[in-house]
Design an enzyme around this catalytic site. Structure first.
Site, mmCIF file in Angstrom:
data_model
loop_
_atom_site.group_PDB
_atom_site.id
_atom_site.type_symbol
_atom_site.label_atom_id
_atom_site.label_comp_id
_atom_site.label_asym_id
_atom_site.label_seq_id
_atom_site.Cartn_x
_atom_site.Cartn_y
_atom_site.Cartn_z
ATOM 1 N N ARG A 11 0.845 -1.188 0.000
ATOM 2 C CA ARG A 11 0.000 0.000 0.000
ATOM 3 C C ARG A 11 0.885 1.244 0.000
ATOM 4 O O ARG A 11 2.047 1.195 0.411
ATOM 5 C CB ARG A 11 -0.920 0.038 1.222
ATOM 6 C CG ARG A 11 -1.876 -1.126 1.341
ATOM 7 C CD ARG A 11 -3.168 -0.985 0.536
ATOM 8 N NE ARG A 11 -3.036 -0.480 -0.815
ATOM 9 C CZ ARG A 11 -3.988 -0.515 -1.723
ATOM 10 N NH1 ARG A 11 -5.156 -1.057 -1.420
ATOM 11 N NH2 ARG A 11 -3.805 -0.027 -2.911
ATOM 12 N N TRP A 183 -8.737 -3.397 -1.336
ATOM 13 C CA TRP A 183 -7.985 -4.114 -2.360
ATOM 14 C C TRP A 183 -7.861 -3.351 -3.668
ATOM 15 O O TRP A 183 -7.308 -3.880 -4.631
ATOM 16 C CB TRP A 183 -8.628 -5.477 -2.609
ATOM 17 C CG TRP A 183 -8.739 -6.271 -1.354
ATOM 18 C CD1 TRP A 183 -9.829 -6.366 -0.539
ATOM 19 C CD2 TRP A 183 -7.707 -7.034 -0.729
ATOM 20 N NE1 TRP A 183 -9.545 -7.153 0.548
ATOM 21 C CE2 TRP A 183 -8.250 -7.580 0.462
ATOM 22 C CE3 TRP A 183 -6.378 -7.317 -1.055
ATOM 23 C CZ2 TRP A 183 -7.512 -8.381 1.326
ATOM 24 C CZ3 TRP A 183 -5.647 -8.119 -0.189
ATOM 25 C CH2 TRP A 183 -6.202 -8.642 0.972
ATOM 26 N N LYS A 184 -8.358 -2.117 -3.712
ATOM 27 C CA LYS A 184 -8.314 -1.371 -4.959
ATOM 28 C C LYS A 184 -7.017 -0.562 -5.081
ATOM 29 O O LYS A 184 -6.203 -0.533 -4.166
ATOM 30 C CB LYS A 184 -9.537 -0.454 -5.060
ATOM 31 C CG LYS A 184 -10.865 -1.215 -5.032
ATOM 32 C CD LYS A 184 -10.919 -2.295 -6.096
ATOM 33 C CE LYS A 184 -12.282 -2.949 -6.228
ATOM 34 N NZ LYS A 184 -12.642 -3.810 -5.086
ATOM 35 N N HIS A 185 -6.852 0.105 -6.222
ATOM 36 C CA HIS A 185 -5.603 0.830 -6.482
ATOM 37 C C HIS A 185 -5.280 1.834 -5.390
ATOM 38 O O HIS A 185 -4.116 1.990 -5.005
ATOM 39 C CB HIS A 185 -5.702 1.579 -7.821
ATOM 40 C CG HIS A 185 -5.798 0.698 -9.017
ATOM 41 N ND1 HIS A 185 -6.980 0.090 -9.392
ATOM 42 C CD2 HIS A 185 -4.870 0.324 -9.940
ATOM 43 C CE1 HIS A 185 -6.771 -0.624 -10.493
ATOM 44 N NE2 HIS A 185 -5.506 -0.497 -10.848
#
Length: 389
Positions: A11, A183-185
């Protein structure tokens, strides 16, 4: 070990997000109704996409619900969508008493097949909800225009994806929907955003996100709405993440391009074509027989590669929530509303291409902006070994 979006290794959360959270906590105002962070996030999101309006929501599913509510289907109206997506694409359709109709997909991208979408259009079609799967755009503008229905774009996996003509995903249709889930960009844990150039749709979505309460008027409720408000804490973190989005995409595209080059020409593999237009939420590979996704994924997993077969365990049109479970109370409403000759077809056989992708040919590899060249080379080596026999 490969960086993962499940922890800090994969992240981009850092000093900027810590400062953002501190700023909100020190202000004492955590509600976006009276705060400034979420309104600023909406302006920045709209500006980044070159549109007039953005509306924040508490999740990506909530953002899709805002969009479906805004196009105002009547009970029993149909919305055409993809069988390969998260159930969050379908739940808002049911929640608005509309009927999800699934069209089949392209065998190499998993995205909706425009011809199948056109064939699925009927007298009760109210909208098309396109999913830009794994970060590749599917162009359904012509189909939607010909049918005279709005196009909703599910861009949860497609931040800064571009169409072949350069149009940003989310700006081609009536409404674009984005997710800020873990879990996204980019992420604020859970959150969503919608974008549109239509002021009427924007106002409908803003009202629906806030119990139908026009805050610029008075304390009265002018339409049905829920509480889908994003908090100031989530909005502040999302603002910091949004500023990092171009770098996240640049890093994912660079390493994806390296893997595409490394695997180019390998027999039995189909890879995404346009590296720089793709958002690379996952790295999808479609296999030719006799290769099977379960066999290859098993070999990759044994080699320590974060890969899996099919992406989903089953396509959405097989979901018990659609094939057998009650929807409202003990009833199957709204799935029983259409005339008998327009009842949707769910279950095995309804979308054979999608079913084959999930069961046999589609392989996905987790992708991340923190991958190094060494990570990519390790993946390439493992894929070559797995498909060699």
């Amino acid at each position: 070990m490969f960086p993962s979006m499940a922890d800090a290794s994969g992240r981009t959360i850092g000093a900027e997000e810590l400062a953002a959270v501190s700023r909100v906590l020190q202000s004492g105002m955590l509600s976006s109704v009276w705060g400034t962070e979420v309104r600023a996030l909406e302006r920045e999101m709209a500006d980044r996409h070159g549109v007039s309006h953005a509306v924040a929501a508490s999740s990506g599913t909530a953002a899709l619900h805002l969009a479906v509510a805004a196009v105002a289907p009547d009970p029993g109206d149909e919305i055409i969508t993809s069988p390969i997506s998260d159930f969050g694409t379908v739940a808002p359709i049911l929640a608005q008493n509309a009927v999800p109709v699934f069209a089949d997909v392209d065998p190499y991208t998993g995205n909706l097949d425009p011809a199948a979408v056109a064939a699925a259009i009927g007298p009760r079609t109210r909208a098309i909800l396109a999913v830009h799967l794994f970060g590749a755009a599917v162009d359904l503008r012509a189909v939607a225009d010909a049918a005279g229905v709005p196009l909703i774009e599910d861009c949860a996996q497609a931040w800064l994806t571009r169409y072949p003509d350069g149009t940003l995903a989310g700006t081609a249709g009536a409404i674009g929907c984005f997710s800020l889930q873990q879990w996204k960009h980019i992420t604020c844990g859970d959150g969503g955003l919608t974008i549109t150039d239509d002021p009427v749709l924007a106002r409908r979505m803003r009202l629906f996100a806030d119990k139908g309460w026009p805050r610029d008027e008075a304390r009265r409720h002018v339409s049905l709405g829920l509480n889908y408000r994003m908090t100031e804490l989530a909005g502040a973190v999302a603002r910091a993440q949004l500023a990092k989005l171009p770098g996240v995409l640049a890093d994912r595209r660079r390493t994806a391009g390296r893997l595409v080059d490394a695997l180019a020409g390998l027999p039995g593999l189909h890879l995404p074509a346009d590296v720089d237009a793709h958002a690379w939420w996952l790295f999808p590979i479609v296999l030719d027989p006799p290769l099977t996704n379960h066999e290859v994924a098993g070999k990759l997993a044994a080699a320590g590669i974060p890969a899996r077969a099919g992406y989903l365990q089953q396509p959405l049109h097989w979901a018990p929530a659609l094939t057998e479970a009650p929807v409202y109370g003990n009833s199957r409403f709204p799935l029983t509303v259409p005339p008998a000759d327009r009842l949707p077809t769910y279950g095995p056989g309804a979308c054979p291409v999608a079913e084959r992708l999930i069961e046999q040919t589609l392989l996905v590899i987790d992708w991340n902006e923190r991958y190094t060249d060494a990570h990519v080379d390790e993946i390439a080596q493992a894929v070559r070994a797995a498909v060699a026999g």
